[in-house]
Design an enzyme around this catalytic site. Structure first.
Site, mmCIF file in Angstrom:
data_model
loop_
_atom_site.group_PDB
_atom_site.id
_atom_site.type_symbol
_atom_site.label_atom_id
_atom_site.label_comp_id
_atom_site.label_asym_id
_atom_site.label_seq_id
_atom_site.Cartn_x
_atom_site.Cartn_y
_atom_site.Cartn_z
ATOM 1 C CG HIS A 110 15.191 47.600 -10.184
ATOM 2 N ND1 HIS A 110 15.821 47.202 -9.041
ATOM 3 C CD2 HIS A 110 15.648 48.844 -10.444
ATOM 4 C CE1 HIS A 110 16.633 48.159 -8.628
ATOM 5 N NE2 HIS A 110 16.548 49.172 -9.467
ATOM 6 C CG ASP A 177 21.661 43.830 -20.367
ATOM 7 O OD1 ASP A 177 22.136 42.714 -20.633
ATOM 8 O OD2 ASP A 177 21.003 44.511 -21.183
ATOM 9 C CD GLU A 293 22.787 42.505 -24.191
ATOM 10 O OE1 GLU A 293 22.686 43.749 -24.304
ATOM 11 O OE2 GLU A 293 22.461 41.892 -23.162
HETATM 12 P P1 FAD Z 1 10.356 43.226 -8.711
HETATM 13 O O1 FAD Z 1 10.157 44.306 -9.699
HETATM 14 O O2 FAD Z 1 10.373 43.616 -7.290
HETATM 15 O O3 FAD Z 1 9.269 42.074 -8.939
HETATM 16 C C1 FAD Z 1 8.951 41.599 -10.219
HETATM 17 C C2 FAD Z 1 7.747 40.657 -10.146
HETATM 18 O O4 FAD Z 1 8.123 39.444 -9.509
HETATM 19 C C3 FAD Z 1 6.577 41.205 -9.345
HETATM 20 O O5 FAD Z 1 5.387 40.729 -9.897
HETATM 21 C C4 FAD Z 1 6.809 40.620 -7.968
HETATM 22 O O6 FAD Z 1 5.604 40.524 -7.224
HETATM 23 C C5 FAD Z 1 7.402 39.272 -8.295
HETATM 24 N N1 FAD Z 1 8.382 38.808 -7.315
HETATM 25 C C6 FAD Z 1 9.378 39.497 -6.717
HETATM 26 N N2 FAD Z 1 10.081 38.704 -5.902
HETATM 27 C C7 FAD Z 1 9.525 37.477 -5.981
HETATM 28 C C8 FAD Z 1 9.796 36.216 -5.359
HETATM 29 N N3 FAD Z 1 10.791 36.068 -4.500
HETATM 30 N N4 FAD Z 1 9.010 35.171 -5.689
HETATM 31 C C9 FAD Z 1 7.994 35.296 -6.573
HETATM 32 N N5 FAD Z 1 7.688 36.454 -7.165
HETATM 33 C C10 FAD Z 1 8.446 37.529 -6.877
HETATM 34 N N6 FAD Z 1 15.621 41.943 -17.120
HETATM 35 C C11 FAD Z 1 16.221 41.031 -17.905
HETATM 36 O O7 FAD Z 1 15.742 39.919 -18.061
HETATM 37 N N7 FAD Z 1 17.386 41.330 -18.549
HETATM 38 C C12 FAD Z 1 18.014 42.521 -18.369
HETATM 39 O O8 FAD Z 1 19.071 42.738 -18.930
HETATM 40 C C13 FAD Z 1 17.425 43.486 -17.520
HETATM 41 N N8 FAD Z 1 18.017 44.676 -17.301
HETATM 42 C C14 FAD Z 1 17.441 45.573 -16.460
HETATM 43 C C15 FAD Z 1 18.088 46.788 -16.229
HETATM 44 C C16 FAD Z 1 17.547 47.707 -15.363
HETATM 45 C C17 FAD Z 1 18.270 49.015 -15.107
HETATM 46 C C18 FAD Z 1 16.305 47.430 -14.730
HETATM 47 C C19 FAD Z 1 15.676 48.426 -13.834
HETATM 48 C C20 FAD Z 1 15.651 46.239 -14.983
HETATM 49 C C21 FAD Z 1 16.209 45.295 -15.843
HETATM 50 N N9 FAD Z 1 15.587 44.069 -16.101
HETATM 51 C C22 FAD Z 1 16.200 43.146 -16.913
HETATM 52 C C23 FAD Z 1 14.226 43.804 -15.618
HETATM 53 C C24 FAD Z 1 14.194 42.978 -14.359
HETATM 54 O O9 FAD Z 1 14.457 41.629 -14.665
HETATM 55 C C25 FAD Z 1 12.805 43.088 -13.766
HETATM 56 O O10 FAD Z 1 12.635 44.385 -13.281
HETATM 57 C C26 FAD Z 1 12.525 42.071 -12.701
HETATM 58 O O11 FAD Z 1 11.237 42.302 -12.242
HETATM 59 C C27 FAD Z 1 13.515 42.035 -11.540
HETATM 60 O O12 FAD Z 1 13.416 43.136 -10.707
HETATM 61 P P2 FAD Z 1 13.178 42.983 -9.144
HETATM 62 O O13 FAD Z 1 14.057 41.910 -8.620
HETATM 63 O O14 FAD Z 1 13.282 44.320 -8.564
HETATM 64 O O15 FAD Z 1 11.695 42.426 -9.084
#
Ligand code: FAD
Length: 527
Positions: A110, A177, A293
């Site tokens: 994400h 969120d 917010e």
């Molecule tokens: P990924 O995108 O898969 O990974 C993010 C990063 O972390 C990459 O560099 C990856 O290599 C690394 N990573 C993944 N897993 C691990 C692990 N287990 N250990 C170490 N590193 C790891 N963020 C907020 O703070 N507040 C919000 O309100 C918010 N709202 C959002 C709403 C939407 C619709 C979306 C799409 C995103 C939102 N986000 C928000 C952003 C979100 O926090 C980031 O996208 C975050 O990266 C989490 O997504 P993910 O778990 O898919 O991680």
């Protein structure tokens, strides 16, 4: 001890050092060893790992897409781990190779700027650990006197943590969120939302971590033990290790939520009232909301939160002022006395437009999972899996009015970006922990989160160019902002981003991932 977690780790640790002395069959697994020479190198991979390494075009394609749909880097292979040991073996093979390949943990991808991708490296599909967990991915412990907590696999989704804890009348305290994000992914950034001003970001509500470092070592760390790794990993953008377990603080959950939107016709009243609400000493400190917010309402903003009968009146307010600012607050409750508390809270506010306070009463789960309802609508319209040129910045309080004038009015509104989703809300620096890698503006007690959360099927560059103009406006005006979830083109920009934290960040990198294997998509050390 941590129950089943300990035994999982022990069995993994039991194989320490044996990986390369196994009766390893030479397998024709080819990695692109060096992106410079594109030399192909055959390395020996234990057969149990090869089974889980996928190189088919379907797997590669999935691992080169993220929510942003802008960056598309192809990995060489995708690991679908069936154990934590699979991941460790993968890291060890790279670490001990003379041509180390990069490895990116992918939560739900994400990210919006390729942060979970690995150009010519290996992506680890973290969700595939679910079958290995066999139902033990979320374990709840503790008691009323010493506090409750959950031990959660790094690959788990926050929505699943919420459902599992609610079944026991408990809940994590700090959120994002949107909840279809992984524990490892949000803890690598910070994890912020309307609860952050009271409870701190998600990274400050973690008691313990299991981390698999860039040297392939399992380390359990806390604020007392292996502290350098603990603080580095929290907000560490995946640079030091893969989080395989986090111990998350829980509290008893309330059942219902009063959810309000309060509309303002001018920025000054809006931000003054926001700051009144988050003030721990101000008139409303006894009725502080559980969540705060803020957002912009412009001519193309969706109005589905509000009753149909009110749409016309809201639309004329927007037409009159161009931008209407709204404060969104929520208070959690169990009994019926909440109306009184909400009335008291509203009394402490000065500047909202009379007759423009809108309230919903929903379950705790409905409130926290609110963005998922939007997701369902957007998916139906084909507007979810499209490019998201997002920009999130933290602006020091002293410059937020300048930012409103220069960026929100002079760039956003003047250039007619009236369909943009824009969040604006204040946070307190005192709720952050300076020792963690996450970066916030220097010095001031209050800073604002401003999120430009656009989606565009056919023209993301227009939004991205606008965002660049907004950043340039800040630079020109000497506004000392920091990006959140950001991407930077050069190492110099990253050094500037980390500021006084850069030295520590770099030292921790040298200690825990000296071959610069992990999360190359952040482009900090792998530019
Ligand atoms: P990924 O995108 O898969 O990974 C993010 C990063 O972390 C990459 O560099 C990856 O290599 C690394 N990573 C993944 N897993 C691990 C692990 N287990 N250990 C170490 N590193 C790891 N963020 C907020 O703070 N507040 C919000 O309100 C918010 N709202 C959002 C709403 C939407 C619709 C979306 C799409 C995103 C939102 N986000 C928000 C952003 C979100 O926090 C980031 O996208 C975050 O990266 C989490 O997504 P993910 O778990 O898919 O991680």
């Amino acid at each position: 001890g941590h129950g089943p977690w300990q035994s999982l780790n022990r069995s993994a640790l039991g194989r320490d050092g044996q990986i390369f002395s196994w009766n390893v069959k030479q397998v024709e697994a080819l990695f692109v060893a060096s992106s410079i020479t594109s030399t192909m190198l055959a390395i020996s991979v234990p057969p149990e790992l090869t089974d889980n390494l996928h190189t088919d075009s379907g797997a590669i394609k999935l691992a080169s897409i993220d929510y942003g749909r802008i960056i598309k880097e192809k990995p060489f292979a995708v690991l679908y781990p069936s154990s934590l040991d699979d991941i460790r073996t993968l890291i060890n093979l790279s670490y001990s190779s003379s041509f180390p390949y990069t490895i990116a943990a992918k939560g739900q991808a994400h990210s919006t700027w390729g942060q979970a991708q690995a150009n010519k490296g290996v992506v680890v599909q973290m969700s595939s650990l679910n079958s290995f967990r066999n139902g033990t991915g979320i374990l709840i412990s503790g008691d009323r006197s010493s506090g409750f907590y959950a031990d959660v696999g790094g690959e788990q989704l926050w929505i699943d943590v919420l459902n599992a804890t609610l079944a026991r009348g408990l809940s994590p305290v700090s959120w994002t969120d949107y909840l279809y994000l992984t524990i490892g992914g949000t803890l690598s950034n910070a994890g912020i939302s309307g609860q952050t001003y009271r409870k701190g970001p998600q990274i400050t509500n973690v008691l313990e971590l299991d981390v698999l470092t860039g040297k392939g070592e399992f380390v359990t760390c806390t604020s007392q033990k292996d502290t350098e790794l603990f603080y580095a990993v929290l907000g560490g953008l995946g640079q030091f290790g893969i989080i395989t377990r986090a111990r998350i603080v829980l509290e008893p959950a309330k059942e219902r939520v009063k959810w309000l939107r309060i509309l303002y016709s001018d920025f000054s009243s809006f931000s003054t009232d926001q700051e009144t609400l988050i003030s721990t000493t101000g008139p409303s400190h006894k009725v502080m909301p559980d969540y705060l917010e803020g957002q912009l309402l412009m001519s193309q903003s969706p109005l589905d939160f509000y009753p149909q009968s009110q749409h016309q009146k809201i639309t004329s307010l927007i037409n009159q002022y161009g931008i209407v600012y709204l404060i969104e607050v929520a208070t959690y409750y169990d009994n019926k006395n909440e109306d009184k508390r909400v009335k008291q809270m509203l009394k402490s506010l000065k500047g909202f437009v009379h007759g423009f306070v809108f309230e919903k009463d929903v379950t705790y789960l409905e409130f926290l999972n609110r963005v998922h309802d939007e997701e369902i609508v957007l998916r139906k319209k084909g507007l979810w899996d499209i490019p998201h040129p997002w920009l999130n910045i933290f602006i020091p309080r002293s410059r937020i009015t300048d930012f409103d004038n220069g960026a929100l009015r002079n760039i956003l509104l003047k250039r007619n970006f009236t369909s943009s989703t824009v969040l604006v809300y204040p946070l307190l620096r005192s709720k952050w922990d300076e020792r963690m890698s996450a970066v916030i503006p220097d010095e001031e007690d209050v800073f604002y989160v401003v999120g430009f959360l656009d989606a565009s099927a056919d023209d993301w560059e227009t939004f991205d160019n606008r965002n660049k103009d907004i950043l340039q406006f800040c630079v020109n005006g000497g506004i000392k902002f920091k990006q959140y979830l950001g991407h930077h083109a050069t190492k110099e920009e990253w050094i500037n981003h980390f500021g006084s934290k850069w030295n520590t960040f770099q030292q921790s990198k040298a200690r825990f991932d000296p071959k610069m294997i992990l999360s190359p998509g952040q482009r900090i050390f792998n530019n």
